[in-house]
Scaffold this motif. Structure first.
Motif, PDB file in Angstrom:
ATOM      1  N   GLU A 167       2.979  -1.213  -2.407  1.00  0.00           N
ATOM      2  CA  GLU A 167       1.574  -1.290  -2.828  1.00  0.00           C
ATOM      3  C   GLU A 167       1.280  -2.630  -3.497  1.00  0.00           C
ATOM      4  O   GLU A 167       0.237  -3.242  -3.259  1.00  0.00           O
ATOM      5  CB  GLU A 167       1.247  -0.144  -3.785  1.00  0.00           C
ATOM      6  CG  GLU A 167       1.151   1.197  -3.114  1.00  0.00           C
ATOM      7  CD  GLU A 167       0.899   2.334  -4.089  1.00  0.00           C
ATOM      8  OE1 GLU A 167       0.589   2.057  -5.269  1.00  0.00           O
ATOM      9  OE2 GLU A 167       1.017   3.493  -3.672  1.00  0.00           O
ATOM     10  N   GLU A 168       2.216  -3.077  -4.358  1.00  0.00           N
ATOM     11  CA  GLU A 168       2.041  -4.386  -5.007  1.00  0.00           C
ATOM     12  C   GLU A 168       1.981  -5.500  -3.972  1.00  0.00           C
ATOM     13  O   GLU A 168       1.135  -6.390  -4.053  1.00  0.00           O
ATOM     14  CB  GLU A 168       3.201  -4.664  -5.969  1.00  0.00           C
ATOM     15  CG  GLU A 168       3.232  -3.787  -7.195  1.00  0.00           C
ATOM     16  CD  GLU A 168       4.491  -4.018  -8.031  1.00  0.00           C
ATOM     17  OE1 GLU A 168       5.209  -5.015  -7.798  1.00  0.00           O
ATOM     18  OE2 GLU A 168       4.755  -3.189  -8.913  1.00  0.00           O
ATOM     19  N   VAL A 169       2.894  -5.448  -3.009  1.00  0.00           N
ATOM     20  CA  VAL A 169       2.929  -6.464  -1.962  1.00  0.00           C
ATOM     21  C   VAL A 169       1.622  -6.448  -1.177  1.00  0.00           C
ATOM     22  O   VAL A 169       1.035  -7.496  -0.892  1.00  0.00           O
ATOM     23  CB  VAL A 169       4.149  -6.258  -1.032  1.00  0.00           C
ATOM     24  CG1 VAL A 169       4.040  -7.121   0.218  1.00  0.00           C
ATOM     25  CG2 VAL A 169       5.440  -6.567  -1.772  1.00  0.00           C
ATOM     26  N   SER A 170       1.135  -5.258  -0.824  1.00  0.00           N
ATOM     27  CA  SER A 170      -0.122  -5.144  -0.075  1.00  0.00           C
ATOM     28  C   SER A 170      -1.281  -5.757  -0.851  1.00  0.00           C
ATOM     29  O   SER A 170      -2.112  -6.479  -0.283  1.00  0.00           O
ATOM     30  CB  SER A 170      -0.428  -3.673   0.232  1.00  0.00           C
ATOM     31  OG  SER A 170       0.575  -3.118   1.034  1.00  0.00           O
ATOM     32  N   GLN A 171      -1.331  -5.484  -2.135  1.00  0.00           N
ATOM     33  CA  GLN A 171      -2.388  -6.051  -2.967  1.00  0.00           C
ATOM     34  C   GLN A 171      -2.294  -7.578  -2.984  1.00  0.00           C
ATOM     35  O   GLN A 171      -3.308  -8.276  -2.857  1.00  0.00           O
ATOM     36  CB  GLN A 171      -2.292  -5.493  -4.384  1.00  0.00           C
ATOM     37  CG  GLN A 171      -3.408  -5.963  -5.288  1.00  0.00           C
ATOM     38  CD  GLN A 171      -3.307  -5.357  -6.677  1.00  0.00           C
ATOM     39  OE1 GLN A 171      -2.319  -4.747  -7.045  1.00  0.00           O
ATOM     40  NE2 GLN A 171      -4.347  -5.537  -7.453  1.00  0.00           N
ATOM     41  N   GLU A 172      -1.080  -8.086  -3.126  1.00  0.00           N
ATOM     42  CA  GLU A 172      -0.882  -9.537  -3.124  1.00  0.00           C
ATOM     43  C   GLU A 172      -1.294 -10.149  -1.787  1.00  0.00           C
ATOM     44  O   GLU A 172      -1.879 -11.237  -1.750  1.00  0.00           O
ATOM     45  CB  GLU A 172       0.585  -9.870  -3.424  1.00  0.00           C
ATOM     46  CG  GLU A 172       1.012  -9.529  -4.831  1.00  0.00           C
ATOM     47  CD  GLU A 172       2.522  -9.610  -5.035  1.00  0.00           C
ATOM     48  OE1 GLU A 172       3.236 -10.012  -4.094  1.00  0.00           O
ATOM     49  OE2 GLU A 172       2.980  -9.274  -6.135  1.00  0.00           O
ATOM     50  N   VAL A 173      -1.005  -9.452  -0.699  1.00  0.00           N
ATOM     51  CA  VAL A 173      -1.364  -9.950   0.625  1.00  0.00           C
ATOM     52  C   VAL A 173      -2.878 -10.071   0.745  1.00  0.00           C
ATOM     53  O   VAL A 173      -3.394 -11.101   1.193  1.00  0.00           O
ATOM     54  CB  VAL A 173      -0.797  -9.032   1.737  1.00  0.00           C
ATOM     55  CG1 VAL A 173      -1.418  -9.365   3.084  1.00  0.00           C
ATOM     56  CG2 VAL A 173       0.712  -9.155   1.799  1.00  0.00           C
ATOM     57  N   PHE A 174      -3.593  -9.049   0.343  1.00  0.00           N
ATOM     58  CA  PHE A 174      -5.056  -9.106   0.483  1.00  0.00           C
ATOM     59  C   PHE A 174      -5.677 -10.120  -0.475  1.00  0.00           C
ATOM     60  O   PHE A 174      -6.708 -10.722  -0.150  1.00  0.00           O
ATOM     61  CB  PHE A 174      -5.671  -7.715   0.363  1.00  0.00           C
ATOM     62  CG  PHE A 174      -5.536  -6.943   1.642  1.00  0.00           C
ATOM     63  CD1 PHE A 174      -6.331  -7.266   2.742  1.00  0.00           C
ATOM     64  CD2 PHE A 174      -4.591  -5.950   1.779  1.00  0.00           C
ATOM     65  CE1 PHE A 174      -6.200  -6.581   3.947  1.00  0.00           C
ATOM     66  CE2 PHE A 174      -4.450  -5.263   2.980  1.00  0.00           C
ATOM     67  CZ  PHE A 174      -5.257  -5.585   4.064  1.00  0.00           C
TER      68      PHE A 174
END
Length: 197
Positions: free
Chosen positions: A62-69
């Motif tokens: 989830e953290e990675v996804s947030q960083e990606v967006f």
């Protein structure tokens, strides 16, 4: 019968309109928040799924996804539709970010495992060494302020471990005199070093 056919067709759910992700990403580059929301809705599950497969931890994914967006929002201007598809571009960012997260987490684990928690001192050795050296210098300086008999008696008794009687014998002096000189010498040392009684 022909009248019922149009009604039957109208009750069939219409397919969702096809979203052009390339166009949305170009609009995101211009700062369009609605386009970003639509892009997020279209790609968030794919980004999370890819991150989850790489990092294996749902919370970390989830953290990675947030960083990606966040990165998509900030760098959408770098996307070139002539060089590839928006989905591929975003998933490439997600893969790189997920791999970086795994490397970062592994490096942190390696550092944690490499640190020897049991052997470390409970105090600052450098500070202790400096303080001891300072105290030794102060003792030497204060010892110089004593008379010769006081200095020799204190040195023999406290630094070399002799008893009063042995100090008196070594200095060829009366034991009572040696005791008095040592007591006076210790009082002078205490005062010189600023130690309270």
């Amino acid at each position: 019968m022909s009248e019922t056919a149009p009604r039957a067709l109208s009750s069939v759910p219409q397919a969702a309109p096809v979203v052009d992700l390339d166009d949305l990403l170009v609009q995101v580059a211009r700062g369009d928040e609605n386009a970003f929301a639509a892009l997020y809705d279209a790609l968030s599950s794919s980004v999370f799924g890819l991150a989850r497969r790489v990092v294996r931890n749902p919370a970390r994914a989830e953290e990675v996804s947030q960083e990606v967006f966040m990165q998509v929002w900030q760098t959408a201007g770098r996307f070139d539709p002539a060089r590839g598809k928006a989905k591929s571009w975003v998933l490439t960012l997600a893969h790189r970010r997920a791999v970086d997260a795994v490397r970062h987490d592994q490096a942190a684990t390696d550092r944690e495992n490499a640190y020897d928690w049991s052997a470390g001192p409970d105090h600052d050795q450098v500070t202790d060494q400096v303080m001891v050296k300072f105290e030794h210098e102060q003792v030497r300086r204060c010892m110089q302020s004593l008379t010769d008999l006081q200095r020799e008696a204190v040195n023999l008794a406290y630094f070399q471990g002799y008893t009063y009687a042995e100090v008196a014998t070594l200095l060829e002096a009366n034991p009572a005199t040696v005791k008095t000189r040592m007591r006076d010498g210790l009082v002078r040392l205490r005062d010189c070093m600023g130690v309270s009684a």
